[in-house]
Design a protein around this motif. Sequence first.
Motif, PDB file in Angstrom:
ATOM      1  N   ASP A  86      45.378 -16.664   7.957  1.00  0.00           N
ATOM      2  CA  ASP A  86      43.951 -16.705   7.321  1.00  0.00           C
ATOM      3  C   ASP A  86      44.204 -15.534   6.313  1.00  0.00           C
ATOM      4  OD1 ASP A  86      42.758 -18.873   8.533  1.00  0.00           O
ATOM      5  OD2 ASP A  86      41.677 -17.528  10.143  1.00  0.00           O
ATOM      6  N   LEU A  87      44.790 -14.457   6.912  1.00  0.00           N
ATOM      7  CA  LEU A  87      45.026 -13.364   6.131  1.00  0.00           C
ATOM      8  C   LEU A  87      46.041 -13.610   4.962  1.00  0.00           C
ATOM      9  CD1 LEU A  87      44.582 -10.179   6.432  1.00  0.00           C
ATOM     10  CD2 LEU A  87      46.814 -10.043   7.587  1.00  0.00           C
ATOM     11  N   ALA A  88      46.679 -14.646   4.906  1.00  0.00           N
ATOM     12  CA  ALA A  88      47.637 -14.802   4.045  1.00  0.00           C
ATOM     13  C   ALA A  88      47.091 -15.926   2.923  1.00  0.00           C
ATOM     14  CB  ALA A  88      49.110 -15.281   4.037  1.00  0.00           C
ATOM     15  N   GLY A  89      45.972 -16.273   3.307  1.00  0.00           N
ATOM     16  CA  GLY A  89      45.206 -17.507   2.685  1.00  0.00           C
ATOM     17  C   GLY A  89      46.039 -18.821   2.370  1.00  0.00           C
ATOM     18  N   VAL A  90      46.648 -19.259   3.768  1.00  0.00           N
ATOM     19  CA  VAL A  90      47.199 -20.454   3.992  1.00  0.00           C
ATOM     20  C   VAL A  90      46.346 -21.757   3.988  1.00  0.00           C
ATOM     21  CG1 VAL A  90      48.930 -21.736   5.089  1.00  0.00           C
ATOM     22  CG2 VAL A  90      49.497 -19.179   4.807  1.00  0.00           C
ATOM     23  N   SER A  91      46.414 -22.677   3.191  1.00  0.00           N
ATOM     24  CA  SER A  91      45.630 -23.726   3.095  1.00  0.00           C
ATOM     25  C   SER A  91      46.243 -25.028   2.612  1.00  0.00           C
ATOM     26  CB  SER A  91      44.272 -23.472   2.533  1.00  0.00           C
ATOM     27  OG  SER A  91      44.571 -23.269   1.232  1.00  0.00           O
TER      28      SER A  91
ATOM     29  N   TRP B 242      60.969 -19.426  17.026  1.00  0.00           N
ATOM     30  CA  TRP B 242      61.185 -21.025  17.153  1.00  0.00           C
ATOM     31  C   TRP B 242      60.225 -21.829  16.631  1.00  0.00           C
ATOM     32  CZ3 TRP B 242      61.917 -17.224  20.662  1.00  0.00           C
ATOM     33  CH2 TRP B 242      63.432 -17.101  21.242  1.00  0.00           C
ATOM     34  N   GLY B 243      59.635 -21.641  15.467  1.00  0.00           N
ATOM     35  CA  GLY B 243      58.905 -22.523  14.691  1.00  0.00           C
ATOM     36  C   GLY B 243      57.362 -22.769  14.784  1.00  0.00           C
ATOM     37  N   GLU B 244      56.802 -22.119  15.872  1.00  0.00           N
ATOM     38  CA  GLU B 244      55.190 -22.341  15.987  1.00  0.00           C
ATOM     39  C   GLU B 244      54.354 -21.882  14.837  1.00  0.00           C
ATOM     40  OE1 GLU B 244      52.153 -24.048  18.355  1.00  0.00           O
ATOM     41  OE2 GLU B 244      54.363 -23.935  18.780  1.00  0.00           O
ATOM     42  N   LEU B 245      54.853 -20.952  14.087  1.00  0.00           N
ATOM     43  CA  LEU B 245      53.908 -20.504  12.949  1.00  0.00           C
ATOM     44  C   LEU B 245      54.264 -21.436  11.829  1.00  0.00           C
ATOM     45  CD1 LEU B 245      53.026 -17.119  11.509  1.00  0.00           C
ATOM     46  CD2 LEU B 245      53.815 -18.986  10.076  1.00  0.00           C
TER      47      LEU B 245
ATOM     48  N   ILE C 236      48.597 -16.374  15.316  1.00  0.00           N
ATOM     49  CA  ILE C 236      49.104 -16.973  14.204  1.00  0.00           C
ATOM     50  C   ILE C 236      48.266 -17.410  12.940  1.00  0.00           C
ATOM     51  CG2 ILE C 236      50.143 -19.204  13.604  1.00  0.00           C
ATOM     52  CD1 ILE C 236      51.584 -19.046  16.231  1.00  0.00           C
ATOM     53  N   ASP C 237      46.740 -17.985  13.676  1.00  0.00           N
ATOM     54  CA  ASP C 237      45.739 -18.086  13.027  1.00  0.00           C
ATOM     55  C   ASP C 237      45.362 -17.160  11.960  1.00  0.00           C
ATOM     56  OD1 ASP C 237      46.055 -20.724  13.715  1.00  0.00           O
ATOM     57  OD2 ASP C 237      44.244 -20.830  14.921  1.00  0.00           O
ATOM     58  N   ARG C 238      45.073 -16.125  12.630  1.00  0.00           N
ATOM     59  CA  ARG C 238      44.872 -14.605  11.893  1.00  0.00           C
ATOM     60  C   ARG C 238      45.603 -14.356  10.731  1.00  0.00           C
ATOM     61  NH1 ARG C 238      41.676 -10.271  15.662  1.00  0.00           N
ATOM     62  NH2 ARG C 238      40.288 -11.818  16.710  1.00  0.00           N
ATOM     63  N   LEU C 239      47.007 -14.747  10.976  1.00  0.00           N
ATOM     64  CA  LEU C 239      47.882 -14.381   9.938  1.00  0.00           C
ATOM     65  C   LEU C 239      47.995 -15.452   8.759  1.00  0.00           C
ATOM     66  CD1 LEU C 239      50.538 -13.274  12.238  1.00  0.00           C
ATOM     67  CD2 LEU C 239      49.835 -11.798  10.573  1.00  0.00           C
TER      68      LEU C 239
END
Length: 446
Positions: free
Chosen positions: A222-227, A239-242, A217-220
Amino acid sequence: MTRPALTSQARSQPASRTAWPPHHMVQGSGTAAAAPAVRRADVDARRWPDVARVPSAGPARTTLARYVVGRALDRLGLTGHPVGVRPSAGGARLVLHDPNAFYRRIGRHGLIGFGESYLAGEWDSDDLAGVLTILAGNVDELVPAPLRRLRGLWVSARPAADQNTRNGARNNIRRHYDLSNDLFATFLDPTLTYSSAIFSAFPARFESLAAAQHRKIDRLLDLAGVSEGTRLLEIGTGWGELALRAAARGARVTTLTLSAEQAALARERIAASGLTERVDVQLRDYRDIEGHYDSVISVEMIEAVGADYWPSYFTALRRALAPGGRIALQAITMGHQRMLHTAATHTFISKYVFPGGLIPSREAIAEHSAAAGLHTLADNGYGEHYAETLRLWRERFTAHLPAVTELGFDPVFARMWEFYLAYSEAGFRSRYLDVRQLLLSEGTHR
């Protein structure tokens, strides 16, 4: 025929929704076991009509199947002694309890018949994933080249009713993801993440599956630039983890699903984490996306879209993207020619597990994303990690069969689910399948 394995009729009684976390939640991997034995005479014909009866194949088809498949099993060393008694050479073995029924089913319905024969208890193996891995690794040689032109004798087209129209997509999702949240909790880790993990090393026993899922999840993210402050759209809530992990980074998350069961539990988990103000769970089709987002993430969702709707899917992704935004996808893939054959064929998986679904090829993803005006900036594969994820799921599932029975699922369902997990694991172990993380961005023209 209907497929009651994917409706509430698959259970002898409805599974109730329990408080979170459910008491069946698996905290560690179990010891590998086998699904319960089944006798065809005991199969409920109302729930499993095509398992309870052996089809009429005709002597010519049955003889052909016996000749071709029997020779292939012998050549691959899969014909063996009774389950639990290893020959001196070792290795995976397939044991036939009812050879006539086995070959009749294959002669009439090909690989669907092969799977239904397992559900009916007509064959077994003490290493199911091993047998299926050998078969998957030699799939191109199982049928002699001259006989491949007769493929139409044992395959059929996909039912028109399984197409992913708006109504069809809701029905197809319901038939898999709305089986029971507690069923999925018997084999997923506590994060309830139903997609490939990424492990730090093999064998996976040196770290928890939950940790490997968080790494994925963290790689995705990071890949999408989520901050902090990112406007994130997730297509396929699970079930909502991401969504939870993105919100913990400070993102504002809109997440879409067609599964009422998943949406309800995802909202419970989000509320329990105190992140309700940051995450909006919507029961909405991806074709009805509203607004623009800095980042879009979709994890193993494209496989449920169907080939006819891949143009709509990528167009929806691009339409949702704000200028300069990024799209991170995780997708299962297969070879292009295999995809084309599979697209035209009703398979065991499309009949019993994922109606309307199709695994794309990398070429199909590239073609349809480019047609929507998207460029591929990164593309990394993790197939061996999915094989390991599936092994752990299968071990957990078979170790917790009493919990599955408590939920009202019968022994045929248990064998079907075990077969599905082993079949999928074999696909990745043999490299017939892969799973990839891709980064997309829009082109120069909007």
